[in-house]
Every structure is written in C-alpha cells, then in structure tokens.
Design an enzyme around this catalytic site. Structure first.
Site, PDB file in Angstrom:
ATOM      1  N   ARG A   1       6.309   9.491   4.838  1.00 27.54           N
ATOM      2  CA  ARG A   1       5.018   9.084   4.335  1.00 27.54           C
ATOM      3  C   ARG A   1       3.926   9.274   5.452  1.00 27.54           C
ATOM      4  O   ARG A   1       4.289   8.917   6.610  1.00 27.54           O
ATOM      5  CB  ARG A   1       5.187   7.847   3.630  1.00 27.54           C
ATOM      6  CG  ARG A   1       3.794   7.297   3.239  1.00 27.54           C
ATOM      7  CD  ARG A   1       4.151   6.467   2.285  1.00 27.54           C
ATOM      8  NE  ARG A   1       4.534   5.050   2.533  1.00 27.54           N
ATOM      9  CZ  ARG A   1       4.662   4.241   1.470  1.00 27.54           C
ATOM     10  NH1 ARG A   1       4.237   4.634   0.166  1.00 27.54           N
ATOM     11  NH2 ARG A   1       5.054   2.904   1.823  1.00 27.54           N
TER      12      ARG A   1
ATOM     13  N   LYS B   1       2.841   5.205  -6.486  1.00 28.25           N
ATOM     14  CA  LYS B   1       2.088   4.243  -7.162  1.00 28.25           C
ATOM     15  C   LYS B   1       0.600   4.559  -6.611  1.00 28.25           C
ATOM     16  O   LYS B   1      -0.337   4.904  -7.391  1.00 28.25           O
ATOM     17  CB  LYS B   1       2.328   2.894  -7.127  1.00 28.25           C
ATOM     18  CG  LYS B   1       3.602   2.285  -7.479  1.00 28.25           C
ATOM     19  CD  LYS B   1       3.737   0.724  -7.562  1.00 28.25           C
ATOM     20  CE  LYS B   1       3.576   0.180  -6.193  1.00 28.25           C
ATOM     21  NZ  LYS B   1       4.747   0.466  -5.403  1.00 28.25           N
TER      22      LYS B   1
ATOM     23  N   ARG C   1       3.256  -9.035  -7.871  1.00 28.86           N
ATOM     24  CA  ARG C   1       4.577  -8.477  -7.191  1.00 28.86           C
ATOM     25  C   ARG C   1       5.549  -9.347  -7.368  1.00 28.86           C
ATOM     26  O   ARG C   1       6.696  -9.276  -7.154  1.00 28.86           O
ATOM     27  CB  ARG C   1       4.053  -8.362  -5.737  1.00 28.86           C
ATOM     28  CG  ARG C   1       4.507  -7.646  -4.570  1.00 28.86           C
ATOM     29  CD  ARG C   1       4.601  -6.238  -4.912  1.00 28.86           C
ATOM     30  NE  ARG C   1       4.953  -5.576  -3.675  1.00 28.86           N
ATOM     31  CZ  ARG C   1       3.866  -4.748  -3.143  1.00 28.86           C
ATOM     32  NH1 ARG C   1       2.775  -4.484  -3.690  1.00 28.86           N
ATOM     33  NH2 ARG C   1       4.304  -4.096  -1.810  1.00 28.86           N
TER      34      ARG C   1
HETATM   35  P1  AMP Z   1       2.305  -1.968  -0.377  1.00 31.56           P
HETATM   36  O1  AMP Z   1       0.973  -1.134   0.435  1.00 31.56           O
HETATM   37  O2  AMP Z   1       1.886  -2.393  -1.648  1.00 31.56           O
HETATM   38  O3  AMP Z   1       3.508  -1.415  -0.196  1.00 31.56           O
HETATM   39  O4  AMP Z   1       2.047  -3.235   0.381  1.00 31.56           O
HETATM   40  C1  AMP Z   1       2.225  -3.607   1.957  1.00 31.56           C
HETATM   41  C2  AMP Z   1       2.584  -4.794   2.128  1.00 31.56           C
HETATM   42  O5  AMP Z   1       1.410  -5.812   1.966  1.00 31.56           O
HETATM   43  C3  AMP Z   1       3.647  -5.451   1.319  1.00 31.56           C
HETATM   44  O6  AMP Z   1       4.990  -5.332   1.981  1.00 31.56           O
HETATM   45  C4  AMP Z   1       3.547  -7.114   1.402  1.00 31.56           C
HETATM   46  O7  AMP Z   1       3.782  -7.236   2.717  1.00 31.56           O
HETATM   47  C5  AMP Z   1       1.804  -6.989   1.279  1.00 31.56           C
HETATM   48  N1  AMP Z   1       1.428  -7.104  -0.280  1.00 31.56           N
HETATM   49  C6  AMP Z   1       0.944  -6.300  -1.001  1.00 31.56           C
HETATM   50  N2  AMP Z   1       0.704  -6.577  -2.102  1.00 31.56           N
HETATM   51  C7  AMP Z   1       1.192  -7.875  -1.973  1.00 31.56           C
HETATM   52  C8  AMP Z   1       1.359  -8.862  -3.282  1.00 31.56           C
HETATM   53  N3  AMP Z   1       0.718  -8.741  -4.697  1.00 31.56           N
HETATM   54  N4  AMP Z   1       1.802 -10.235  -2.950  1.00 31.56           N
HETATM   55  C9  AMP Z   1       2.166 -10.281  -1.923  1.00 31.56           C
HETATM   56  N5  AMP Z   1       2.314  -9.442  -0.711  1.00 31.56           N
HETATM   57  C10 AMP Z   1       1.746  -8.240  -1.148  1.00 31.56           C
END
Ligand code: AMP
Length: 210
Positions: A125, A14, A90
């Site tokens: 990554r 993404k 999410r």
């Molecule tokens: P990502 O970079 O999108 O993989 O997000 C990393 C971490 O941030 C996730 O594992 C969650 O702990 C938190 N996070 C990101 N987006 C959300 C969201 N929309 N709702 C809740 N937690 C989030």
C-alpha cells in the site's frame, strides 16, 4: 443526509472503494476516520497529539476523541448526501454513539477479504500524503512509480503499515470491530460484497447493494 457504513479489515479496500465512488458521484461524500486523525496528527492539534501514540501502536484511539470529530462532520453535512463512513464505528460503543447522534444509517456494507490476503495488500500500500489518494504497487500502481497521479506529490508508506503493527491492527479488528457485523445484521441493514474482486467490480457491487 444518510449514512452508509463501510465494514472490513484494515486493507480490505474501504478507503479505495469509498474514494472511487465519491469521486464518481457528486452526492456521495467519503469520510475516513483514519484520514481525519492523520490530518489532526499532521497539524499537531490537541486531538492529534493525543491520538498519535495509539495510532502508531495499531490501537484504537479513545472513543470520545474520534466520536467528536465524526459528530462535527455529521453536523456540517446536509442536503441530499449519502456519507460513506469509512473506519467509524470501530467498536460497539462507537456504534451506540453514532445511534445517539441520530444520523440515519441506511446500510452497513462489509467488504469481505480473508486475513491471509490482507498482509500482502497492506505491504504494497502507498498513500498520497497531500490528496489522500491510495495506491498499491501491484494491484493499483500509479502511472509514474512513487508519484501521485492526481496531484504529483511523492507517495508515502503509512507508519502503521509495518508488518508488526498490521498484526496488532488485525487483532483489534477481530476482537473489537468484527462484532459490528452481527450488530448491523441484527438491525437488518448488513450487506456483504466480495472484497477480492478487482476494484471496479467491488465498487460496482458495493453501490448496487448499499
Ligand atoms: P484507518 O486509516 O481506518 O486504518 O485508521 C488508522 C488508525 O487510526 C487506526 O489503527 C486507529 O489507531 C485510528 N482510528 C481510525 N478510526 C478509528 C476509530 N473509529 N476509533 C478508534 N481509532 C480509530
């Protein structure tokens, strides 16, 4: 302003796809909830302090916390812009919060990658802590090992990319985030792209369907 939501498991690409498309198209803006949260953690803001433990455990942070951050970005984004919203919503509660914000969702594009490939992708990554550019040791290596092509900073491994936390994040994805596929399908705005193709192909297909 309108919104295109990126759906897909952690490691599905993404952020890479949205980052690439935003770099190539002036009217596309990449907004990553994970980057917003990591920024808040790095700065030590009250939201960052609250979010840190959830993130390190691979759990979702509280809906209200991330929703406020997204609300702020939506409010400051005007004009002829399409926001590529990566990582939000999410879960169904967040999808409803987004609806209440009144921001028009043009489409939700699922980047489809099977679980068995995800573990391997996340293991390789690497991320630039400064400019947020993303790399992969095999699939998308930087020109100089360990160094960001864009800004020259030393690349890092995300704390939550260790295999145990990745397993927990996949459980969260299947339990809480996957229902969004049906949610947007029912609204008639769901599109799907194959996420296992080379990045340029995924990006090209993404922009064609979004
Ligand atoms: P990502 O970079 O999108 O993989 O997000 C990393 C971490 O941030 C996730 O594992 C969650 O702990 C938190 N996070 C990101 N987006 C959300 C969201 N929309 N709702 C809740 N937690 C989030």
């Amino acid at each position: 302003m309108n919104i295109v939501i990126l759906l897909g498991a952690p490691g599905s690409g993404k952020g890479t796809v949205a980052g690439k498309l935003a770099a190539e198209n002036a009217n596309l803006k990449h907004v990553s909830s994970g980057d917003l949260l990591r920024g808040a953690v790095a700065k030590g803001t009250p939201s960052g302090i609250e979010a840190k433990g959830f993130m390190e455990a691979g759990k979702l942070v509280p809906d209200a916390l991330i929703a406020q951050m997204i609300k702020d970005v939506v409010a400051e984004t005007t004009g002829d812009v399409t926001m590529l919203l990566d990582g939000f919503p999410r879960n169904l509660a967040q999808a409803k919060i987004l609806e209440e914000m009144g921001a028009p969702v043009k489409s939700a594009v699922l980047i489809d990658v099977p679980d068995e490939i995800i573990q391997d992708r996340i293991a390789g990554r690497r991320t630039c802590p400064k400019c947020k550019a993303g790399y992969h040791v095999k699939n998308l290596p930087p020109k100089v090992e360990g160094i960001c092509d864009v800004c020259g900073a030393e690349l890092t491994i995300r704390k939550d990319d260790n295999p145990d936390t990745v397993k927990d994040r996949l459980v969260v994805y299947h339990g809480e985030t996957e229902p969004l596929i049906k949610f947007y399908e029912d609204k008639g705005v769901l599109k799907t792209v194959v996420g296992t193709d080379p990045i340029d192909t995924v990006a090209k297909n993404f922009i064609a369907v979004m």
